[in-house]
Design an enzyme around this catalytic site. Structure first.
Site, PDB file in Angstrom:
ATOM      1  N   LEU A  54       3.100 -34.267  32.495  1.00 31.01           N
ATOM      2  CA  LEU A  54       3.781 -33.155  31.511  1.00 31.01           C
ATOM      3  C   LEU A  54       3.269 -33.805  29.884  1.00 31.01           C
ATOM      4  O   LEU A  54       4.352 -35.304  30.308  1.00 31.01           O
ATOM      5  CB  LEU A  54       4.462 -32.684  31.508  1.00 31.01           C
ATOM      6  CG  LEU A  54       5.706 -31.797  30.913  1.00 31.01           C
ATOM      7  CD1 LEU A  54       4.104 -30.392  30.676  1.00 31.01           C
ATOM      8  CD2 LEU A  54       6.615 -31.154  31.331  1.00 31.01           C
TER       9      LEU A  54
ATOM     10  N   GLY B  89       0.777 -33.140  20.620  1.00 21.92           N
ATOM     11  CA  GLY B  89      -0.262 -33.230  18.975  1.00 21.92           C
ATOM     12  C   GLY B  89      -2.098 -33.120  19.345  1.00 21.92           C
ATOM     13  O   GLY B  89      -2.238 -31.715  19.855  1.00 21.92           O
TER      14      GLY B  89
ATOM     15  N   GLN C 285      -3.621 -28.424  16.181  1.00 20.61           N
ATOM     16  CA  GLN C 285      -3.473 -29.326  16.825  1.00 20.61           C
ATOM     17  C   GLN C 285      -4.256 -28.774  18.580  1.00 20.61           C
ATOM     18  O   GLN C 285      -5.100 -29.060  19.073  1.00 20.61           O
ATOM     19  CB  GLN C 285      -2.724 -29.772  17.879  1.00 20.61           C
ATOM     20  CG  GLN C 285      -2.083 -30.590  16.125  1.00 20.61           C
ATOM     21  CD  GLN C 285      -0.916 -31.504  16.451  1.00 20.61           C
ATOM     22  OE1 GLN C 285       0.601 -30.959  17.488  1.00 20.61           O
ATOM     23  NE2 GLN C 285      -0.055 -32.575  15.785  1.00 20.61           N
TER      24      GLN C 285
ATOM     25  N   CYS D 272       7.775 -44.971   3.999  1.00 16.49           N
ATOM     26  CA  CYS D 272       7.875 -45.091   4.933  1.00 16.49           C
ATOM     27  C   CYS D 272       7.359 -46.585   5.721  1.00 16.49           C
ATOM     28  O   CYS D 272       8.394 -47.323   6.521  1.00 16.49           O
ATOM     29  CB  CYS D 272       7.295 -43.644   6.159  1.00 16.49           C
ATOM     30  SG  CYS D 272       8.149 -42.760   6.237  1.00 16.49           S
TER      31      CYS D 272
END
Length: 404
Positions: free
Chosen positions: A188, A193, A218, A375
């Protein structure tokens, strides 16, 4: 305090459509707030209108006042509006965060945001779908241009890699080996994504997979890409999962880059879902960005412009969530690799930008550049981390050995 500039006011109304031409002259810093911010930046070895690549090139002094009043929200929106520039944004944020300037600037306007995060469930079943529409549904062609061929939108593993595609394949293979995947196992994937891990695991390890996502784009892309493999892609909230709906407990669970969207109010529920879906002798790998401090508040600019309702966990918060449910078999931090990943994404994004410029506009261009490079700087400064946790229900008999 001087009022915000017209540039910034325009951005407030239409953040993704407005485009402004920067003022060419370097203005004087005439107000006390402007001089205060300049002094703070000096502590991080950042000069205003300096000559080094990480120095700020200021076009509108009001950008400094917005940064002081609103923190990164003001700083980021001023950048989107063209009020300042920097040749090397990643270097700017590396310097800024290494000096912990974000801790010195605590605008009063953050108080309401902090209260909302602590009191309200900003990632409930209704709001959980917002990030899919706002971020992941931007367009599969856009992400195909920025990501690797397998469309892995999470940190690559660069230990033995020198390019993005190899780093992402190495990450996927590392996960499969940490989970000890064997042919015939059922896996699972919570937050699957574009199906990169599921497709890789099915092709190379002979497993069957079920994946859930909140992004229509997606799910559609993954179903087409991996047609013919034993993979099921569901458009579903993770809270709806249980063993019965999956046809029985799963041998392995994995979640890559999704826990950042769960939120502190739901960490325990998320782990309870994982526990009820996993076989008693199974393993669960959680791959997530993390923060260094439990009491920090989600960044307002990221929350507004990139990932609505995002909330990065701390080690302690993950520990609280698994208490009594799972044994932490392994914790692996390779957060410095996210710097390399983000810089590779940025290079791809800039190379592909002419294809999207007319449709998305220059403000989006500056927003996305700010997102990727800020980031990268945060991971370079070690302000953010990337963890892979391996969890079991009752402890692996004889002990767990990490794959390398």
């Amino acid at each position: 305090m001087a009022p915000p500039s017209p540039i910034v006011d325009e951005l407030k109304d239409t953040p993704d459509e407005a485009s402004a031409t920067p003022v060419p002259d370097a203005p004087r810093l005439d107000t006390a707030p402007q001089q205060l911010v300049a002094g703070l930046l000096g502590k991080a070895d950042i000069r205003i209108n300096g000559e080094r690549p990480w120095d700020m090139q200021l076009h509108d002094p009001a950008a400094l006042e917005r940064a002081l009043a609103e923190g990164n929200l003001g700083l980021g929106e001023a950048y989107m509006a063209g009020a300042w520039d920097c040749e090397q944004l990643d270097g700017f944020f590396d310097h800024l965060l290494r000096a912990h300037l974000d801790r010195e600037v605590q605008p009063a306007r953050l108080a309401w945001h902090a209260l909302q995060v602590r009191v309200f469930n900003r990632q409930n079943r209704t709001r959980a779908w917002q990030v899919g529409k706002a971020h992941y549904d931007l367009g599969n062609d856009f992400y195909e241009a920025m990501l690797d061929p397998l469309m892995a939108y999470s940190c690559g593993y660069w230990r033995d890699a020198d390019n993005l595609a190899d780093a992402q394949r190495a990450k996927l293979d590392l996960i499969c080996r940490k989970l000890g995947l064997q042919p015939g196992m059922r896996v699972l994937d919570i937050g699957c994504g574009w199906g990169s891990l599921m497709g890789f695991a099915a092709e190379h390890y002979g497993v069957q997979c079920v994946g859930v996502t909140v992004s229509k784009e997606q799910a559609a892309w993954a179903r087409e890409r991996y047609a013919g493999l034993p993979l099921e892609f569901r458009l579903q909230d993770y809270r709806e999962l249980d063993a019965a709906s999956l046809g029985g407990p799963m041998d392995r669970l994995v979640s890559v880059g999704m826990f950042e969207h769960v939120g502190r109010k739901n960490h325990r529920v998320y782990m309870e879902v994982a526990e009820r879906c996993l076989a008693d002798d199974g393993l669960f790998l959680l791959h997530t960005i993390g923060k260094n401090r439990r009491d920090s508040v989600p960044d307002r600019w990221i929350d507004k412009h990139i990932f609505p309702n995002g909330d990065l966990p701390s080690v302690g918060q993950v520990g609280d969530a698994i208490d009594g449910l799972f044994v932490a078999e392994d914790l692996h931090n390779f957060g410095a690799d996210y710097d390399h990943t983000l810089m590779a994404w940025h290079a791809n994004f800039e190379a592909a930008w002419p294809r999207f410029a007319d449709a998305l506009g220059e403000t989006f261009h500056r927003k996305w550049r700010y997102y990727l490079l800020s980031c990268a700087g945060a991971f370079r400064a070690r302000e953010l981390q990337l963890w892979q946790w391996v969890l079991s229900k009752d402890g692996v008999r004889g002990g767990y050995r990490r794959a390398v």
